[in-house]
Design a protein around this motif. Structure first.
Motif, PDB file in Angstrom:
ATOM      1  N   UNK A  96      14.781  -0.309   7.871  1.00  0.00           N
ATOM      2  CA  UNK A  96      13.953   0.641   7.135  1.00  0.00           C
ATOM      3  C   UNK A  96      12.618   0.811   7.828  1.00  0.00           C
ATOM      4  N   UNK A  97      11.814   1.710   7.290  1.00  0.00           N
ATOM      5  CA  UNK A  97      10.595   2.121   7.949  1.00  0.00           C
ATOM      6  C   UNK A  97       9.472   1.106   7.951  1.00  0.00           C
ATOM      7  N   UNK A  98       8.701   1.127   9.028  1.00  0.00           N
ATOM      8  CA  UNK A  98       7.439   0.392   9.093  1.00  0.00           C
ATOM      9  C   UNK A  98       6.336   1.236   8.450  1.00  0.00           C
ATOM     10  N   UNK A  99       6.727   2.388   7.957  1.00  0.00           N
ATOM     11  CA  UNK A  99       5.872   3.251   7.137  1.00  0.00           C
ATOM     12  C   UNK A  99       6.499   3.299   5.742  1.00  0.00           C
ATOM     13  N   UNK A 100       5.724   3.773   4.768  1.00  0.00           N
ATOM     14  CA  UNK A 100       6.242   3.858   3.401  1.00  0.00           C
ATOM     15  C   UNK A 100       6.656   5.265   3.002  1.00  0.00           C
ATOM     16  N   UNK A 101       6.323   6.251   3.826  1.00  0.00           N
ATOM     17  CA  UNK A 101       6.628   7.635   3.466  1.00  0.00           C
ATOM     18  C   UNK A 101       5.582   8.189   2.509  1.00  0.00           C
ATOM     19  N   UNK A 102       5.611   9.490   2.310  1.00  0.00           N
ATOM     20  CA  UNK A 102       4.624  10.141   1.452  1.00  0.00           C
ATOM     21  C   UNK A 102       4.977  10.041  -0.025  1.00  0.00           C
ATOM     22  N   UNK A 113      12.727   0.621  -2.522  1.00  0.00           N
ATOM     23  CA  UNK A 113      12.738  -0.599  -1.708  1.00  0.00           C
ATOM     24  C   UNK A 113      12.406  -1.816  -2.559  1.00  0.00           C
ATOM     25  N   UNK A 114      11.434  -1.668  -3.446  1.00  0.00           N
ATOM     26  CA  UNK A 114      11.061  -2.782  -4.328  1.00  0.00           C
ATOM     27  C   UNK A 114      12.208  -3.131  -5.276  1.00  0.00           C
ATOM     28  N   UNK A 115      12.816  -2.120  -5.878  1.00  0.00           N
ATOM     29  CA  UNK A 115      13.928  -2.362  -6.802  1.00  0.00           C
ATOM     30  C   UNK A 115      15.105  -3.022  -6.083  1.00  0.00           C
ATOM     31  N   UNK A 116      15.389  -2.588  -4.857  1.00  0.00           N
ATOM     32  CA  UNK A 116      16.489  -3.183  -4.101  1.00  0.00           C
ATOM     33  C   UNK A 116      16.178  -4.636  -3.762  1.00  0.00           C
ATOM     34  N   UNK A 117      14.951  -4.920  -3.373  1.00  0.00           N
ATOM     35  CA  UNK A 117      14.559  -6.297  -3.089  1.00  0.00           C
ATOM     36  C   UNK A 117      14.691  -7.191  -4.308  1.00  0.00           C
ATOM     37  N   UNK A 131       7.583  -4.071   1.753  1.00  0.00           N
ATOM     38  CA  UNK A 131       7.861  -3.906   0.318  1.00  0.00           C
ATOM     39  C   UNK A 131       9.124  -4.654  -0.084  1.00  0.00           C
ATOM     40  N   UNK A 132      10.203  -4.458   0.655  1.00  0.00           N
ATOM     41  CA  UNK A 132      11.459  -5.100   0.265  1.00  0.00           C
ATOM     42  C   UNK A 132      11.377  -6.618   0.451  1.00  0.00           C
TER      43      UNK A 132
END
Length: 193
Positions: free
Chosen positions: A8-14, A22-26, A48-49
């Protein structure tokens, strides 16, 4: 304990929906006692994850090249952090440490890692399932490209159909784990990487 590699991204997206997913999956990984294997960063969706799994009491294994450690993006609070010299070593070790693979939204690195795992399966270096977590329809253009590749004769339909896809994290995780139980082998042919 099953281990799943996340790309997944080293950015979080807009859009905050990406961080939320990502948080929910983690959190789900921790609840289901699935070990997270990922790129070892503390930034973007990667951070985040990883933080969500750790907050839930789960295990997180990071694999990061020294060059990114030098840039101070390594997550220092992981269960285990492997520091390697090259991106090739990073991907090979992540493959060896994982039973299955899932890509969340990300950029070139995410596409590279996911496509390499698909290719390794295709040429029988590994036999481990892979999935796209299609948060907010992020992968729709990529999926259209895969379908175009099938239509143009560059990708076999059975290869395209092996890509598991869902916009529902828990359902996709269940599908990926079920496929890992049925197909995954606990080896990587490092001589062929």
């Amino acid at each position: 304990m099953k281990s799943i590699a996340i790309f997944c991204g080293a950015q979080s997206g807009h859009n905050p929906v990406y961080r939320e997913a990502a948080h929910a999956l983690g959190t789900l990984f921790a609840q289901k006692e699935i070990r997270l294997v990922y790129g070892g960063g503390k930034v973007g969706l990667m951070g985040v994850i990883a933080d969500a799994v750790l907050a839930g009491g789960g295990e997180v294994v990071g694999v990061i090249p020294q060059s990114l450690v030098d840039m101070e993006v390594a997550h220092e609070g992981l269960t285990k952090l492997h520091v390697v010299q090259t991106m090739h070593e990073r991907k090979a070790l992540m493959a060896a440490e994982s039973d299955a693979f899932m890509a969340l939204p990300g950029g070139f690195g995410t596409f590279d890692e996911f496509c390499e795992i698909v290719t390794w399966n295709q040429i029988k270096i590994i036999k481990k399932p892979y999935a796209l977590y299609n948060v907010n329809g992020y992968f729709n253009p990529f999926l259209q490209m895969l379908d175009h590749s099938v239509a143009e004769g560059f990708l076999k339909p059975e290869q395209r159909n092996k890509v598991l896809v869902s916009d529902q994290g828990e359902a996709l995780l269940h599908q990926l784990l079920k496929s890992a139980e049925a197909t995954a082998e606990d080896w990587v042919d490092f001589k062929r990487i």
